[in-house]
Scaffold this motif. Structure first.
Motif, mmCIF file in Angstrom:
data_model
loop_
_atom_site.group_PDB
_atom_site.id
_atom_site.type_symbol
_atom_site.label_atom_id
_atom_site.label_comp_id
_atom_site.label_asym_id
_atom_site.label_seq_id
_atom_site.Cartn_x
_atom_site.Cartn_y
_atom_site.Cartn_z
ATOM 1 N N LEU A 16 0.819 -1.216 0.000
ATOM 2 C CA LEU A 16 0.000 0.000 0.000
ATOM 3 C C LEU A 16 0.850 1.263 0.000
ATOM 4 C CD1 LEU A 16 -3.012 -0.885 2.316
ATOM 5 C CD2 LEU A 16 -2.977 -0.635 -0.170
ATOM 6 N N ASP A 17 1.912 1.275 0.798
ATOM 7 C CA ASP A 17 2.798 2.442 0.814
ATOM 8 C C ASP A 17 3.477 2.627 -0.552
ATOM 9 O OD1 ASP A 17 2.202 3.045 3.452
ATOM 10 O OD2 ASP A 17 3.975 2.018 4.253
ATOM 11 N N SER A 18 3.870 1.521 -1.180
ATOM 12 C CA SER A 18 4.508 1.601 -2.496
ATOM 13 C C SER A 18 3.536 2.110 -3.549
ATOM 14 C CB SER A 18 5.057 0.226 -2.903
ATOM 15 O OG SER A 18 6.073 -0.185 -2.014
ATOM 16 N N VAL A 19 2.302 1.623 -3.508
ATOM 17 C CA VAL A 19 1.289 2.087 -4.459
ATOM 18 C C VAL A 19 1.018 3.576 -4.250
ATOM 19 C CG1 VAL A 19 -1.151 1.899 -5.120
ATOM 20 C CG2 VAL A 19 0.243 -0.169 -4.843
ATOM 21 N N ALA A 20 0.833 3.982 -3.000
ATOM 22 C CA ALA A 20 0.571 5.396 -2.717
ATOM 23 C C ALA A 20 1.716 6.269 -3.231
ATOM 24 C CB ALA A 20 0.357 5.608 -1.223
ATOM 25 N N ALA A 21 2.953 5.830 -3.045
ATOM 26 C CA ALA A 21 4.108 6.610 -3.485
ATOM 27 C C ALA A 21 4.163 6.718 -5.011
ATOM 28 C CB ALA A 21 5.398 5.988 -2.948
ATOM 29 N N ILE A 22 3.886 5.626 -5.699
ATOM 30 C CA ILE A 22 3.988 5.642 -7.160
ATOM 31 C C ILE A 22 2.851 6.451 -7.798
ATOM 32 C CG2 ILE A 22 2.708 3.554 -7.860
ATOM 33 C CD1 ILE A 22 6.235 4.301 -9.008
ATOM 34 N N LEU A 23 1.706 6.529 -7.106
ATOM 35 C CA LEU A 23 0.564 7.281 -7.632
ATOM 36 C C LEU A 23 0.639 8.774 -7.318
ATOM 37 C CD1 LEU A 23 -2.393 4.884 -6.710
ATOM 38 C CD2 LEU A 23 -1.214 5.093 -8.912
ATOM 39 N N ALA A 24 1.431 9.141 -6.322
ATOM 40 C CA ALA A 24 1.482 10.532 -5.858
ATOM 41 C C ALA A 24 1.835 11.483 -6.996
ATOM 42 C CB ALA A 24 2.493 10.668 -4.723
ATOM 43 N N GLY A 25 0.902 12.382 -7.283
ATOM 44 C CA GLY A 25 1.151 13.423 -8.262
ATOM 45 C C GLY A 25 0.983 13.017 -9.712
ATOM 46 N N GLU A 26 0.656 11.758 -9.982
ATOM 47 C CA GLU A 26 0.487 11.327 -11.379
ATOM 48 C C GLU A 26 -0.994 11.123 -11.676
ATOM 49 O OE1 GLU A 26 0.481 10.846 -14.927
ATOM 50 O OE2 GLU A 26 2.550 10.959 -14.194
ATOM 51 N N PRO A 27 -1.560 11.914 -12.589
ATOM 52 C CA PRO A 27 -2.987 11.811 -12.884
ATOM 53 C C PRO A 27 -3.352 10.826 -14.000
ATOM 54 C CG PRO A 27 -2.100 13.735 -13.955
ATOM 55 C CD PRO A 27 -0.959 13.114 -13.163
ATOM 56 N N ASP A 28 -2.377 10.296 -14.742
ATOM 57 C CA ASP A 28 -2.699 9.463 -15.900
ATOM 58 C C ASP A 28 -3.074 8.040 -15.478
ATOM 59 O OD1 ASP A 28 -2.474 9.390 -19.056
ATOM 60 O OD2 ASP A 28 -1.761 7.480 -18.244
ATOM 61 N N LEU A 29 -4.304 7.629 -15.801
ATOM 62 C CA LEU A 29 -4.815 6.324 -15.393
ATOM 63 C C LEU A 29 -4.003 5.175 -15.977
ATOM 64 C CD1 LEU A 29 -6.933 4.563 -13.973
ATOM 65 C CD2 LEU A 29 -8.366 4.814 -16.018
ATOM 66 N N ILE A 30 -3.632 5.253 -17.231
ATOM 67 C CA ILE A 30 -2.899 4.150 -17.863
ATOM 68 C C ILE A 30 -1.511 4.000 -17.244
ATOM 69 C CG2 ILE A 30 -1.956 3.242 -20.033
ATOM 70 C CD1 ILE A 30 -5.071 3.168 -19.752
ATOM 71 N N ALA A 31 -0.814 5.094 -17.043
ATOM 72 C CA ALA A 31 0.502 5.037 -16.406
ATOM 73 C C ALA A 31 0.389 4.473 -14.995
ATOM 74 C CB ALA A 31 1.134 6.430 -16.377
ATOM 75 N N ASN A 32 -0.605 4.947 -14.264
ATOM 76 C CA ASN A 32 -0.795 4.470 -12.891
ATOM 77 C C ASN A 32 -1.162 2.994 -12.862
ATOM 78 O OD1 ASN A 32 -0.135 6.879 -11.635
ATOM 79 N ND2 ASN A 32 -2.227 7.625 -11.686
ATOM 80 N N ALA A 33 -2.048 2.561 -13.741
ATOM 81 C CA ALA A 33 -2.445 1.153 -13.782
ATOM 82 C C ALA A 33 -1.253 0.264 -14.132
ATOM 83 C CB ALA A 33 -3.585 0.950 -14.770
ATOM 84 N N ALA A 34 -0.398 0.718 -15.030
ATOM 85 C CA ALA A 34 0.785 -0.057 -15.402
ATOM 86 C C ALA A 34 1.704 -0.255 -14.196
ATOM 87 C CB ALA A 34 1.535 0.642 -16.537
ATOM 88 N N ASN A 35 1.951 0.813 -13.464
ATOM 89 C CA ASN A 35 2.814 0.689 -12.285
ATOM 90 C C ASN A 35 2.168 -0.130 -11.176
ATOM 91 O OD1 ASN A 35 5.265 1.901 -12.967
ATOM 92 N ND2 ASN A 35 4.399 3.939 -12.721
#
Length: 158
Positions: A16-35
């Motif tokens: 959960l901490d890793s997901v929160a960190a990788i999503l922070a500040g990035e609005p693009d759904l596809i980029a976020n879903a990939a990570n």
């Protein structure tokens, strides 16, 4: 962007901490879903597929994932993914071969969890995770995967 040191793998405990960190500040759904798919695939033991299907014209269309080649399109109401999307509820399947209408994208999969992605009142897709192990997903896994999905959905405008 926050990255893990090369010798440190993500575990369920820090997912959960890793997901929160990788999503922070990035609005693009596809980029976020990939990570997020990559983090899930690394953190969850004994899985063979982790990824997303997004709602497009009344069907689920393959999005970012980790694992073997997958089904490209799934009709709403069909298979585990289509059923979870239609019901708008998480479905945990201990034995996919016993699920009525199961769509076998990978014959090695034995169990599955699918979490609908709902932004506001709008279904945007599903998070799908498969395992070659029967009855792989515990109630704790369900809570963890639902929390990961909730973090991703927060990045989507309602």
């Amino acid at each position: 962007m926050t990255t893990q040191p090369a010798d440190q793998r993500v575990t369920p405990d820090d997912l959960l901490d890793s997901v929160a960190a990788i999503l922070a500040g990035e609005p693009d759904l596809i980029a976020n879903a990939a990570n997020v798919a990559a983090l899930l695939f690394e953190a969850l033991p004994r899985i063979n597929w982790a990824g997303f299907y997004f709602l497009r014209d009344d069907q689920l269309v393959l999005g970012p994932f980790q694992g073997r080649v997958a089904c490209t399109r799934i009709p709403l109401g069909k298979g585990v993914c289509g059923t979870a999307a239609t019901k708008r509820e998480t479905i945990v399947v201990p034995d996919v071969h016993a699920f009525p209408g199961h769509i076998a994208c990978d014959a090695a999969s034995a169990s599955e969890i699918v979490v609908p992605l709902i932004a506001g009142d709008r279904l945007i897709g599903v998070l799908d995770i498969d395992s070659p192990i029967p009855d792989r997903f515990t109630p704790q896994d369900r809570q963890l995967v639902e929390a990961v999905a909730a973090l991703l959905v927060r990045t989507v405008p309602a």
